[in-house]
Design a protein around this motif. Structure first.
Motif, PDB file in Angstrom:
ATOM      1  N   UNK A  77       1.344  -1.211   0.472  1.00 52.34           N
ATOM      2  CA  UNK A  77      -0.089  -0.116   0.481  1.00 52.34           C
ATOM      3  C   UNK A  77       0.910   1.432  -0.438  1.00 52.34           C
ATOM      4  N   UNK A  78       0.584   2.397  -1.289  1.00 51.22           N
ATOM      5  CA  UNK A  78       1.598   3.159  -0.765  1.00 51.22           C
ATOM      6  C   UNK A  78       1.053   4.306  -0.563  1.00 51.22           C
ATOM      7  N   UNK A  79       1.283   5.148   0.135  1.00 54.13           N
ATOM      8  CA  UNK A  79       0.594   6.603   0.565  1.00 54.13           C
ATOM      9  C   UNK A  79       1.455   7.500  -0.333  1.00 54.13           C
ATOM     10  N   UNK A  80       0.822   8.266  -0.206  1.00 57.05           N
ATOM     11  CA  UNK A  80       1.041   9.643  -1.640  1.00 57.05           C
ATOM     12  C   UNK A  80       0.547  10.608  -0.811  1.00 57.05           C
ATOM     13  N   UNK A  81       1.853  11.929  -0.949  1.00 57.99           N
ATOM     14  CA  UNK A  81       1.244  13.140  -0.821  1.00 57.99           C
ATOM     15  C   UNK A  81       0.699  13.825  -1.285  1.00 57.99           C
ATOM     16  N   UNK A  82      -0.460  14.466  -1.697  1.00 58.41           N
ATOM     17  CA  UNK A  82      -0.941  14.535  -2.749  1.00 58.41           C
ATOM     18  C   UNK A  82      -0.483  16.149  -2.725  1.00 58.41           C
ATOM     19  N   UNK A  83       0.075  15.882  -4.233  1.00 59.93           N
ATOM     20  CA  UNK A  83       0.783  17.427  -4.675  1.00 59.93           C
ATOM     21  C   UNK A  83       0.530  18.361  -5.001  1.00 59.93           C
ATOM     22  N   UNK A  84      -1.269  18.268  -4.652  1.00 61.23           N
ATOM     23  CA  UNK A  84      -2.149  20.047  -5.419  1.00 61.23           C
ATOM     24  C   UNK A  84      -2.499  19.899  -3.583  1.00 61.23           C
TER      25      UNK A  84
END
Length: 368
Positions: A77-84
């Motif tokens: 599971x990859x948790x990614x901070x939103x670039x926006x």
């Protein structure tokens, strides 16, 4: 950015500087397949050694994806901070620091953090273990759990919380069935500490889901692992009864019920629940955190006792202490009532004597 072609499985390195604003796709460098490039986080996007397969959750500040780790050929599971999301540097650094702490903890009750990373285009991410299905989904599909199954899962979760608290004083802040994953009577917590991280970023005062909020957090007091015990107590209750101990039509009503602590004991809500299990839940749900389990070891000891059909020592002692307290409070109330009655009788007697004296004085003066 890098994108994996679904046609030939080649990894394409795309220079964002040569892209036009209206470009939505690009031809694969090895085959004729067209790559979707309109969104930097679409299936096929490669972050480090992880290839995004599908979106799992879309939250305010981050996205969770199912991804494949190429070197290990396993799903994560990859948790990614939103670039926006326009997150400040403090938030990003805290996110990375939290993930480093979690990666330092190895316990069967917590989903393992494998790695954290940053892409050249400013995308931050962490990769964790992919495990089972959410407890929420399990309960929706299969209904109420047996006490034995629920107890085994609870032992895993409490152990994980205890390890996180002992090593780094981490508190989950938002325990609920959505953040618990289960498989073969084992359980793991995910997103430990992330709700608190978001609250700092957004300036929120009340963190968590209303149905699972500990009373001390409602009134703005500092909380520790005992707050997580409370939220897990509600989860435990729900797992074995199919009902929430505190439910109402509005958030304000739910909060008031938490503060009052009045609910139907689990053994009365479901007759298949034994008294020992019900007592353990009662101690987990004490309004005053000082009346709850103080450590994970105490709680696990009681859970192991009920798993083997024995009396949960700490919960039984808590029940007796609460019983004695009620008796003492009742005796104190009786003494207070007696004192008030005695005072009222004394005042009434004094008033009567004063009235009699006044009447006698008046009669004497009249004769004179």
């Amino acid at each position: 950015m890098k994108i994996k072609c679904s046609g030939c499985n080649s990894i394409n390195q795309i220079d964002s500087d040569i892209l036009e604003d209206d470009d939505t796709e690009m031809k694969c460098g090895r085959c004729d397949n067209m790559l979707q490039i309109s969104d930097p986080l679409t299936p096929g996007r490669v972050l480090g050694e992880f290839v995004i397969k599908a979106e799992l959750y879309n939250r305010k500040n981050e996205l969770d994806f199912l991804a494949q780790q190429s070197s290990m050929t396993r799903d994560v599971v990859l948790k990614v901070l939103k670039p926006t999301a326009n997150l400040d540097e403090t938030f990003v650094n805290t996110f990375l620091d939290l993930n480093r702490k979690l990666a330092d903890i190895h316990h069967e009750g917590l989903a393992t953090i494998y790695t954290i990373g940053r892409e050249s285009d400013g995308i931050y991410y962490s990769a964790r273990e992919q495990f089972g299905v959410s407890l929420k989904k399990r309960l929706l599909e299969d209904g109420v759990m047996s006490v034995n199954t629920a107890t085994n899962i609870m032992i895993d979760l409490i152990g994980g919380l205890g390890e996180a608290w002992t090593r780094h004083q981490l508190v989950h802040y938002n325990i609920k069935p959505d953040n618990i994953f289960v498989e073969n009577e084992r359980g793991k917590l995910v997103d430990l500490g992330f709700a608190g991280l978001k609250s700092e970023q957004e300036g929120e005062k009340l963190v968590g889901t209303p149905q699972y909020l500990p009373p001390e957090r409602i009134v703005g007091l500092e909380s520790d692992i005992r707050a997580d015990f409370y939220s897990l107590g509600i989860t435990f209750y729900f797992m074995i009864t199919g009902e929430l101990p505190f439910s109402a039509s509005t958030t304000d009503e739910i909060i008031q019920k938490h503060l009052q602590g009045d609910y139907v004991p689990a053994m009365e809500e479901n007759e298949d629940v034994d008294e020992g299990t019900s007592l353990v839940i009662d101690m987990m749900l004490a309004v005053n955190p000082n009346n709850r389990y103080l450590t994970a070891d105490e709680l696990i000891a009681d859970l192991n006792s009920i798993a083997h059909g024995n009396i949960p020592k700490h919960a039984f002692e808590h029940k007796e202490a609460m019983r004695r307290l009620k008796i003492e409070q009742g005796m104190a109330e009786e003494e207070q009532e007696e004192e008030q009655e005695e005072k009222a009788a004394t005042e009434e007697k004094a008033a009567t004597e004063e009235k009699a004296a006044a009447e006698e004085k008046a009669a004497t003066e009249e004769k004179a």
